[in-house]
Design a protein around this motif. Structure first.
Motif, PDB file in Angstrom:
ATOM      1  N   GLU A  53       0.805  -1.203   0.000  1.00  0.00           N
ATOM      2  CA  GLU A  53       0.000   0.000   0.000  1.00  0.00           C
ATOM      3  C   GLU A  53       0.843   1.260   0.000  1.00  0.00           C
ATOM      4  O   GLU A  53       0.457   2.270  -0.532  1.00  0.00           O
ATOM      5  CB  GLU A  53      -0.887   0.011   1.240  1.00  0.00           C
ATOM      6  N   GLY A  57       4.288   7.032  -2.882  1.00  0.00           N
ATOM      7  CA  GLY A  57       3.685   7.961  -1.976  1.00  0.00           C
ATOM      8  C   GLY A  57       3.943   9.382  -2.284  1.00  0.00           C
ATOM      9  O   GLY A  57       4.919   9.730  -2.911  1.00  0.00           O
ATOM     10  N   GLY A  58       3.020  10.219  -1.841  1.00  0.00           N
ATOM     11  CA  GLY A  58       3.295  11.639  -1.852  1.00  0.00           C
ATOM     12  C   GLY A  58       4.546  11.795  -1.050  1.00  0.00           C
ATOM     13  O   GLY A  58       5.614  12.046  -1.571  1.00  0.00           O
ATOM     14  N   PHE A  59       4.404  11.600   0.226  1.00  0.00           N
ATOM     15  CA  PHE A  59       5.599  11.567   1.047  1.00  0.00           C
ATOM     16  C   PHE A  59       6.053  10.135   1.034  1.00  0.00           C
ATOM     17  O   PHE A  59       5.398   9.258   1.560  1.00  0.00           O
ATOM     18  CB  PHE A  59       5.272  12.017   2.459  1.00  0.00           C
ATOM     19  N   HIS A  60       7.163   9.898   0.455  1.00  0.00           N
ATOM     20  CA  HIS A  60       7.587   8.557   0.116  1.00  0.00           C
ATOM     21  C   HIS A  60       8.010   7.814   1.371  1.00  0.00           C
ATOM     22  O   HIS A  60       9.178   7.633   1.648  1.00  0.00           O
ATOM     23  CB  HIS A  60       8.734   8.700  -0.871  1.00  0.00           C
ATOM     24  N   TRP A  61       7.035   7.393   2.155  1.00  0.00           N
ATOM     25  CA  TRP A  61       7.383   6.556   3.303  1.00  0.00           C
ATOM     26  C   TRP A  61       7.425   5.128   2.809  1.00  0.00           C
ATOM     27  O   TRP A  61       6.941   4.231   3.474  1.00  0.00           O
ATOM     28  CB  TRP A  61       6.347   6.628   4.409  1.00  0.00           C
ATOM     29  N   SER A  62       7.911   4.937   1.610  1.00  0.00           N
ATOM     30  CA  SER A  62       7.696   3.679   0.914  1.00  0.00           C
ATOM     31  C   SER A  62       8.158   2.499   1.735  1.00  0.00           C
ATOM     32  O   SER A  62       7.390   1.648   2.118  1.00  0.00           O
ATOM     33  CB  SER A  62       8.454   3.707  -0.387  1.00  0.00           C
ATOM     34  N   PHE A 465       0.461  17.685  10.663  1.00  0.00           N
ATOM     35  CA  PHE A 465       0.211  16.945   9.421  1.00  0.00           C
ATOM     36  C   PHE A 465       1.274  15.879   9.202  1.00  0.00           C
ATOM     37  O   PHE A 465       0.969  14.769   8.771  1.00  0.00           O
ATOM     38  CB  PHE A 465       0.160  17.884   8.220  1.00  0.00           C
ATOM     39  N   ILE A 466       2.528  16.231   9.475  1.00  0.00           N
ATOM     40  CA  ILE A 466       3.585  15.242   9.294  1.00  0.00           C
ATOM     41  C   ILE A 466       3.386  14.105  10.296  1.00  0.00           C
ATOM     42  O   ILE A 466       3.491  12.928   9.963  1.00  0.00           O
ATOM     43  CB  ILE A 466       4.977  15.877   9.475  1.00  0.00           C
ATOM     44  N   SER A 469       0.540  11.864   9.339  1.00  0.00           N
ATOM     45  CA  SER A 469       0.500  11.681   7.887  1.00  0.00           C
ATOM     46  C   SER A 469      -0.183  10.351   7.560  1.00  0.00           C
ATOM     47  O   SER A 469      -0.100   9.394   8.334  1.00  0.00           O
ATOM     48  CB  SER A 469       1.906  11.706   7.307  1.00  0.00           C
ATOM     49  N   PRO A 470      -0.874  10.315   6.417  1.00  0.00           N
ATOM     50  CA  PRO A 470      -1.714   9.161   6.107  1.00  0.00           C
ATOM     51  C   PRO A 470      -1.016   7.812   6.264  1.00  0.00           C
ATOM     52  O   PRO A 470      -1.639   6.846   6.651  1.00  0.00           O
ATOM     53  CB  PRO A 470      -2.105   9.392   4.651  1.00  0.00           C
ATOM     54  N   ASN A 471       0.284   7.759   5.965  1.00  0.00           N
ATOM     55  CA  ASN A 471       0.924   6.460   6.040  1.00  0.00           C
ATOM     56  C   ASN A 471       1.965   6.333   7.132  1.00  0.00           C
ATOM     57  O   ASN A 471       2.347   5.250   7.505  1.00  0.00           O
ATOM     58  CB  ASN A 471       1.600   6.136   4.718  1.00  0.00           C
TER      59      ASN A 471
ATOM     60  N   GLU B   2      -8.224  11.629   1.651  1.00  0.00           N
ATOM     61  CA  GLU B   2      -7.345  11.999   2.754  1.00  0.00           C
ATOM     62  C   GLU B   2      -6.032  12.549   2.221  1.00  0.00           C
ATOM     63  O   GLU B   2      -5.525  13.569   2.692  1.00  0.00           O
ATOM     64  CB  GLU B   2      -7.105  10.759   3.611  1.00  0.00           C
ATOM     65  N   TRP B   6      -4.340  16.200   2.731  1.00  0.00           N
ATOM     66  CA  TRP B   6      -3.059  16.168   3.426  1.00  0.00           C
ATOM     67  C   TRP B   6      -1.993  16.902   2.615  1.00  0.00           C
ATOM     68  O   TRP B   6      -1.282  17.762   3.133  1.00  0.00           O
ATOM     69  CB  TRP B   6      -2.637  14.720   3.681  1.00  0.00           C
ATOM     70  N   ILE B   7      -1.927  16.566   1.333  1.00  0.00           N
ATOM     71  CA  ILE B   7      -0.909  17.188   0.485  1.00  0.00           C
ATOM     72  C   ILE B   7      -1.156  18.687   0.386  1.00  0.00           C
ATOM     73  O   ILE B   7      -0.237  19.501   0.485  1.00  0.00           O
ATOM     74  CB  ILE B   7      -0.906  16.519  -0.908  1.00  0.00           C
ATOM     75  N   ARG B 125      -2.111   9.705  -6.099  1.00  0.00           N
ATOM     76  CA  ARG B 125      -1.392  10.381  -5.036  1.00  0.00           C
ATOM     77  C   ARG B 125      -0.118  11.050  -5.573  1.00  0.00           C
ATOM     78  O   ARG B 125       0.217  12.170  -5.213  1.00  0.00           O
ATOM     79  CB  ARG B 125      -1.031   9.379  -3.943  1.00  0.00           C
ATOM     80  N   ALA B 129       0.742  15.062  -5.597  1.00  0.00           N
ATOM     81  CA  ALA B 129       1.956  15.622  -5.016  1.00  0.00           C
ATOM     82  C   ALA B 129       2.740  16.408  -6.060  1.00  0.00           C
ATOM     83  O   ALA B 129       3.250  17.487  -5.786  1.00  0.00           O
ATOM     84  CB  ALA B 129       2.818  14.505  -4.434  1.00  0.00           C
ATOM     85  N   TRP B 133       2.691  20.297  -5.018  1.00  0.00           N
ATOM     86  CA  TRP B 133       3.974  20.689  -4.441  1.00  0.00           C
ATOM     87  C   TRP B 133       4.932  21.217  -5.499  1.00  0.00           C
ATOM     88  O   TRP B 133       6.140  21.243  -5.272  1.00  0.00           O
ATOM     89  CB  TRP B 133       4.617  19.501  -3.717  1.00  0.00           C
TER      90      TRP B 133
END
Lengths: 557, 505
Positions: A53, A57-62, A465-466, A469-471, B2, B6-7, B125, B129, B133
């Motif tokens: 899942e 990622g937007g924020f790549h918490w991959s 937010f951080i 964060s969603p993930n 979400e 969030w972004i 997603r 981003a 961004w």
């Protein structure tokens, strides 16, 4: 790059395994949707689905592991946030004759640049100690000198002896901001990355899934630290960074490096002593486990003494000179507390007028006694059974004890308990978010005086937010979120929001001009007190559970 | 959903932090427009000369300013004062205007939400981003100060209508967009051909009736916007303001397009001819003087006028128009529109570097279509953002722009590589005739990495080595280098898009 590839290959492998074990049906059946995905997660083994899942990622918490690219991205973003905050005003901007902490730092650069080291802590013709005299240990002075040399190259008039007092210009502001920024980047950032990698290695197999990039991000984006260092203007990042490095070193079993770094931290800011009992008891406890414990203690002692001797070398030619410096570091004449700091003495002073009832000498003893009493349980636990997680709890407890009960505490000292709390963010997310939130609130009047409202209002939600964060912290969030906790947290947020609003909009009654400050103080103090009781209990709980686990592990083979 | 919020929220926090940052004269321009539209009647909007910053956007943007001026005058009446408000930059004005940019970005949010809502979750997603961004958008809108965010939002909404097959709504939205900022007009040929073929299809009767419906709907928008000015007999004046052709081929800082090469070729030829003894009349410091409004001339090569530029733009657009005419398919419309903007960027008259936003934002949505798209987008967005660096010339903002671009680049790199490594594996297994699975997963080829290294070098040269070696002499040289170097990248992007348009769609 190779790192990233490895990490993701790992995921692919896990995925393949997952497919084999659970079959493709489940994946087909559940289209996106919160409930479905949650159910899926509980049905299938955690790791692989999570990875599938989160990979993009937007924020790549991959990957849950910290890869080079993720770390670089988080570090760059954290630098960006700091630079953005530093666009704002600093403490004492345009307020002669005393200005603020910015002027203090600038003045120290001026003094260290133009006078010999022996005169730094002494009242001389060139160095008037009543105007922002140096009152931090020698390492701060050396750091000021290094920065002064750099600044002096491009803007000498901002550091000219006498004539530069209160010097302010956009260019000098920029240069000064960059001295903080570079120290942060060179000390705090590497320490944070080191800590997260060590922590990951040690606690990866702890059973619960967690995301190392997320931990790095919340440590680096701690809003209190950013606002005080890059908004208000101080160099906490250096002493806290050295402390953080020391924690990472001790977690990776480099006790000598840990004592070296922590000694340096103390020599940069005497407030780092808040952590000293924890380090002392943890290292001592570890040494005592050795057969040759005298040798171990001796080694560490030599490192500590050696570091101190080197740092204090210019003042060791006579006892008088050393004493002179020491007196500057312990300004007892400034009283038990200042302003409206949310600690025990200040909060209870509404009922018991400590300052009127007791002499300074008696107060010193009283506060020392109270602090020692508060630190004792945590230290006792560590000496008896030192363990890594409990050590971080102990750091938190010890710094909390000092913040709440020691003599002469600033609002800004809440940064010290915040450091270990941020290190525990993965284990105790609610503790950290509560502490950040109430710590920031306790500094709100101070930051408002610095005109940092905008930065405050932007960076607090950014951190939120951080953090949520969603993930990122989801895994840890799920484990720790019971309805009761959520309600409690929401209630606290609402109260603090109302307090912010009241402080911003309402005029205090004339009879009690500091009523709102006092309200904020009470609110924060009550939270701090509850939190410290809670963390003390958890230190013991954690120690017993981890030792229990060890016993089990020992039994297994 | 979400992710979307969030972004957006994270970027909103960054925008808040950017409020105290440097702002260009565009800030005063927009503030003046608030004052102008709120204090003068409609008939005076395009006649007023009380400030050098005359209204040079279409009337709908004037109405937008009027709308903004209502809360503005409540907060601080000086903001909307035509005389006392000149160069007014009190905190109230700065915070209000900055916030107005950040809040109107909600339209961008709506646009990107609409246009990506059918995409699968991970792609969506990533696209969110990439767009929300976008460092170039942050630099232009939230530091330099402009209102591109919500205009691009309208463009995206219009595109989303087209993609979903609601052609009438798409056409009307696009008309609204043109009436807000006429620079978007360059996509009109593509829109026209597409709507003609896709909306007005079927037998003759149906086609004609649909044509009439579309025509009248769009006309209503235009009449509502420009009608009052035609009534006052000012339509010429309005168009003079909207199309100031006296401004010269290039902006003070050359946008990285075809004309950079043209000018340089002219310079080199003039220099060589002089060397070989021909007498060449070289205009004094042409194109390097940096004054807006000075129309420099060429020494050797033929002169260029707006008509030639327009013809070149249309010529470049022809392959795309033909494709649109032959196979008007909704899934390609975003690519075609982006291509139209690229053509106008490459060959247009007096192009601003900011116009490359019109290319990167739509392309960001389809960047995850294929590895090649991702590769192209990676390079293009870096080049386009880098070409905006000269907008922020103060040392305070220097680290901000560098960090914005660097963070974004790593984000793209990490996002793309993990996305395509994951989705690429089954695809590669399916396609047996795929070239080679190795090269498929490389985001940056050797050429691109050399080019990007050169970009870094250009920056280092301009910032550090040039002042060190030449001091304050040749101040135009670093900027010229940036234009030239980014020009190469933009040229590549244009050719790549052209090939893509011809081959794939």
């Amino acid at each position: 790059m190779t790192n990233l590839v490895e990490g993701d290959d790992n995921i692919m492998q896990r995925l393949v395994v997952q497919f084999k074990s659970s079959g493709p049906k489940r994946f087909k059946g559940s289209r996106s949707g919160g409930i479905a995905s949650r159910r899926r997660r509980s049905m299938a083994g955690k790791k692989s689905v999570q990875a599938a899942e989160e990979t993009v990622g937007g924020f790549h918490w991959s990957t849950n592991k910290l890869t080079a690219s993720t770390a670089a991205m988080i570090v760059l973003f954290a630098v960006l946030v700091r630079v953005l905050v530093s666009l704002g005003p600093y403490s004492g901007q345009g307020t002669p004759p005393r200005y603020g902490d910015y002027e203090a730092q600038r003045h120290w650069m001026e003094i260290t640049l133009h006078t010999p080291a022996v005169e730094w802590y002494r009242n001389t013709a060139a160095n008037n100690l009543s105007y922002w005299g140096l009152d931090y240990p020698p390492l701060t002075a050396y750091q000021s000198l290094v920065h002064a040399l750099v600044v002096n190259r491009s803007l000498p008039e901002s550091l000219a002896l006498f004539s530069s007092r209160g010097f302010e210009s956009p260019r000098s502001k920029l240069l000064m901001r960059w001295t903080v920024m570079s120290s942060d980047f060179l000390v705090f950032f590497p320490a944070a990355v080191w800590f997260v990698t060590v922590y990951w290695k040690r606690f990866d197999g702890s059973g619960r899934e967690w995301s190392a990039p997320w931990l790095l991000a919340v440590i680096l984006l701690n809003p209190c630290l950013i606002l005080i260092d890059h908004g208000h203007f101080q160099y906490n990042c250096i002493s806290l960074g050295l402390t953080l490095g020391a924690v990472a070193a001790s977690l990776s079993r480099h006790d000598n490096i840990a004592s070296l770094l922590f000694s340096l931290a103390i020599n940069h800011k005497q407030m780092s002593m808040y952590f000293a009992p924890a380090f002392f008891s943890y290292l001592l406890g570890k040494c005592l486990k050795h057969q040759n414990w005298v040798l171990q203690v001796g080694k560490l002692g030599i490192v500590v003494v050696g570091t101190f001797v080197i740092v204090w070398w210019p003042y060791l030619y006579s006892l008088e000179a050393a004493k002179e410096v020491l007196y500057r570091l312990a300004p007892f004449e400034r009283g038990l507390y200042e302003d409206y700091v949310a600690n025990f003495w200040c909060s209870t002073s509404v009922i018991i007028k400590w300052k009127r009832l007791f002499s300074i000498g008696a107060l010193k003893l009283l506060s020392m006694f109270a602090t020692v009493l508060a630190v004792l349980p945590a230290c006792y636990q560590q000496i008896k059974a030192p363990s890594d997680h409990a050590f971080i709890y102990c750091l938190l407890n010890s710094s909390f004890a000092f913040y709440l009960f020691s003599f002469q505490v600033h609002e800004k000292s809440i940064l010290l308990p915040l450091l270990p709390a941020s290190l525990l963010a993965q284990k105790e997310p609610w503790l950290f978010v509560l502490l950040v939130h109430s710590g920031l609130l306790s500094m709100f009047p101070l930051l408002l005086r610095d005109n940092l409202l905008l930065q405050y209002a932007a960076i607090l939600p950014l951190f939120g937010f951080i953090f949520f964060s969603p993930n990122g912290g989801e895994n840890s969030r799920e484990d720790y979120s019971s309805v009761r906790k959520k309600v409690l947290l929401a209630l606290l947020f609402v109260i603090s929001f109302v307090l912010h609003l009241i402080y911003l909009t309402l005029e205090p009654p004339r009879k009690y001009p500091f009523l709102f400050e006092a309200l904020i103080m009470f609110f924060c103090f009550s939270q701090f007190l509850c939190l410290t009781i809670w963390t003390n209990i958890h230190q013991f709980k954690n120690a017993t559970s981890s030792s229990g686990k060890k016993k089990k592990n020992n039994n297994k083979p | 959903m979400e992710d979307l919020w969030w972004i957006f929220s994270v970027s909103l926090c960054v925008k808040l932090l950017l409020i105290p940052a440097y702002r260009s004269t565009d800030f005063e321009v927009h503030r003046h427009w608030l004052a102008l539209t709120s204090s003068l009647p409609l008939s005076r909007w395009y006649l007023d000369t009380s400030s050098p910053w005359t209204l040079d956007y279409p009337p709908l943007f004037g109405h937008f300013s009027l709308l903004l001026s209502l809360p503005a005058s409540l907060i601080d009446s000086t903001i909307t004062d035509l005389v006392a408000g000149q160069n007014y930059a009190a905190p109230s004005a700065v915070v209000f205007l900055r916030l107005s940019v950040a809040i109107t970005d909600l339209l961008l949010l709506a646009g990107i939400h609409r246009v990506t809502r059918k995409l699968p979750h991970p792609r969506r997603r990533l696209a969110l981003a990439l767009v929300l961004w976008s460092p170039a958008l942050l630099i232009v809108d939230h530091i330099h100060f402009q209102y591109n965010g919500f205009l691009l939002g309208i463009l995206l909404i219009s595109l989303s209508f087209l993609v979903e097959g609601w052609d009438l709504a798409g056409g009307v939205t696009f008309a609204v967009l043109i009436c807000s900022k006429h620079l978007f007009m360059v996509a009109a040929p593509v829109y026209f051909v597409y709507l003609l073929r896709h909306y007005c299809n079927g037998d003759w009767g149906r086609a004609v009736s649909r044509f009439l419906v579309m025509g009248s709907a769009v006309s209503v928008v235009f009449i509502a916007t420009f009608g009052p000015f035609a009534y006052y007999g000012q339509i010429h004046q309005v168009f003079r303001r909207l199309f100031p052709f006296g401004r010269g081929l290039c902006h003070a800082y050359w946008a990285p397009n075809f004309w950079v090469f043209y000018i340089l070729l002219d310079k080199i030829l003039a220099f060589l001819l002089c060397k070989f003894g021909f007498s060449v009349r070289t205009p004094e410091a042409s194109f390097t003087g940096g004054l807006v409004g000075d129309s420099s001339s060429f020494a050797v090569l033929p002169q260029v006028n707006p008509i030639i530029a327009l013809i070149l733009v249309l010529l470049a657009m022809i392959p795309c128009l033909v494709k649109t005419f032959l196979r008007p398919r909704p899934e390609n419309i975003i690519r075609w529109v982006a291509y139209a903007f690229t053509c106008s960027f490459m060959f247009g008259w007096h192009v601003h570097e900011k116009a490359s936003l019109h290319i990167t934002i739509p392309l960001g949505i389809i960047a995850t279509n294929s590895m090649e798209d991702a590769r192209h987008y990676f390079l293009l967005s870096i080049v386009s953002c880098y070409s905006m660096f000269p907008l922020l010339f103060e040392s305070q903002e220097y680290p901000i722009k560098v960090l914005l671009l660097a963070t974004y680049s790593i984000l793209m790199w990490a996002g793309f590589s993990s996305h395509f490594r994951r989705s690429g594996a089954p695809e590669a297994a399916k396609k047996k005739n795929a070239k080679s699975s190795g090269s498929q997963h490389v985001l940056i080829g050797p050429f691109a990495s050399c080019y990007l290294l050169g970009l870094v070098f250009t920056e280092i040269w301009g910032q550090f080595m040039h002042p060190y070696i030449f001091g304050s002499r040749f101040p135009f040289l670093p900027l010229m280098l940036v234009s030239l170097y980014c020009g190469i990248g933009m040229m590549y992007s244009w050719i790549w898009q052209l090939r893509q348009v011809i081959a794939c769609t």
